[in-house]
Design an enzyme around this catalytic site. Sequence first.
Site, PDB file in Angstrom:
ATOM      1  N   ASP A 256      30.583  19.441  26.447  1.00 25.68           N
ATOM      2  CA  ASP A 256      29.601  20.275  27.147  1.00 25.68           C
ATOM      3  C   ASP A 256      29.554  19.853  28.611  1.00 25.68           C
ATOM      4  OD1 ASP A 256      27.427  22.356  25.998  1.00 25.68           O
ATOM      5  OD2 ASP A 256      26.680  21.464  27.852  1.00 25.68           O
ATOM      6  N   ASP A 301      31.386  28.477  21.016  1.00 26.25           N
ATOM      7  CA  ASP A 301      30.069  29.116  20.858  1.00 26.25           C
ATOM      8  C   ASP A 301      29.622  29.457  22.275  1.00 26.25           C
ATOM      9  OD1 ASP A 301      27.661  30.011  19.887  1.00 26.25           O
ATOM     10  OD2 ASP A 301      26.788  28.021  19.647  1.00 26.25           O
ATOM     11  N   CYS A 354      25.546  34.620  20.306  1.00 26.71           N
ATOM     12  CA  CYS A 354      24.306  35.087  19.674  1.00 26.71           C
ATOM     13  C   CYS A 354      23.854  36.358  20.392  1.00 26.71           C
ATOM     14  CB  CYS A 354      23.221  34.008  19.671  1.00 26.71           C
ATOM     15  SG  CYS A 354      22.845  33.323  21.282  1.00 26.71           S
TER      16      CYS A 354
END
Length: 404
Positions: A256, A301, A354
């Site tokens: 990340d 993601d 999402c």
Amino acid sequence: MRLHRNLCFAVIDGLTLIFNEGKYADKVIQQLLKRDKRWGSRDRGFVAETVYDIVRWKRLYAEIAEVKTPFDRDNLWRIFAVWATLRGIKLPDWKYFEATPTRKIKGRFDELSQTRKYKESITDWMDELGVKELGETVWSKEISALNVQADVILRVNTLNTTKEKLQSELFDLGLETEFIKGHPNALRLKERANVFQTEAFKNGHFEVQDASSQLVAEFLDVKPGMRVVDACAGAGGKALHLAALMENKGQVIALDIYGNKLNELKRRAKRNKAFNIETRAIESTKVIKKLYDKADRVLIDAPCSGLGVLKRNPDAKWKLQPEFIEDIKKTQQEILQQYSRIVKAGGKLVYATCSVLPSENRKQVDIFLTSKLGKEFTFIKENNIFAHKSGFDGFYMALLEKKK
């Protein structure tokens, strides 16, 4: 229901921070709940749920109350009066509620509920975008489903317990749960409760994770002993799930750009007894280049609009801007191009968001597959999860395989 002055003041203070100062609703509520140690669970529940409710229906309630942003405290009390009236709550004899037009409020609600952007309390641009991408019928169903409060879903940490054992452990604490068909490690709480204070949580027996989100790690088709890279790991909800699916065997490399999020993942991994997770902060492109052609599986993601998770983040309806969505689509494609190079020949990649917008989902995958790097991959399958069909968050995931 009887309204208590100190609880109502907490709600108004919270709304001031969210609507006028741009603070995130979840962070504001965390602070509000620490305000008075004498509050019981019902008091805290009232504050949290009322703030979320008014945030969710901000446009509709403001329209009925005939107030415009920025809201002063009198405006917020007017909005609060609309919320209470529509719930059939008797307004106390406080100065804030003087001359509240109860009958007019109900009439305006009926009238405005004929128009989707008011009925579902969304901005004009978001309504237009939803229709453009999904069509009138699907968008109407989806935005309606995304305005329903999210269930509390637990993901059983199979490194430490089983679904049956956890259900029994929680039942002994007065917390009833139920299995969810098609979600092998999920338990749904029958009634909302603060599960973070339980010994089961402190002992790493579960994480709170929406049912749709739980499908992503499973979609990656991992096996014990593999080298798996979670390319946008954040605080690591999916990395922890991957570690459990791999039975702590092999390696999960969590990447990340935000080191503080990875520090949170380290804490969670320790509690979960997930020992095969290694965190690496992306401080330069060298971190990614070192992994080129090295991973059996890669999870992307991707950062996205978050339009699939409005159930739990209703303030995103007011924070999101159309320019952000255009910019994030460029970022998604850049991430796909960059991180796909980590997959070794014969390995697999999952691209997930999402979001419920095709332009962030299948269209991004199609653009990638026609690119020079993308031609090395084969599209295997996808899963479009809509809230109006599943009852959970909106999600998208696509599985790609790198040719041998």
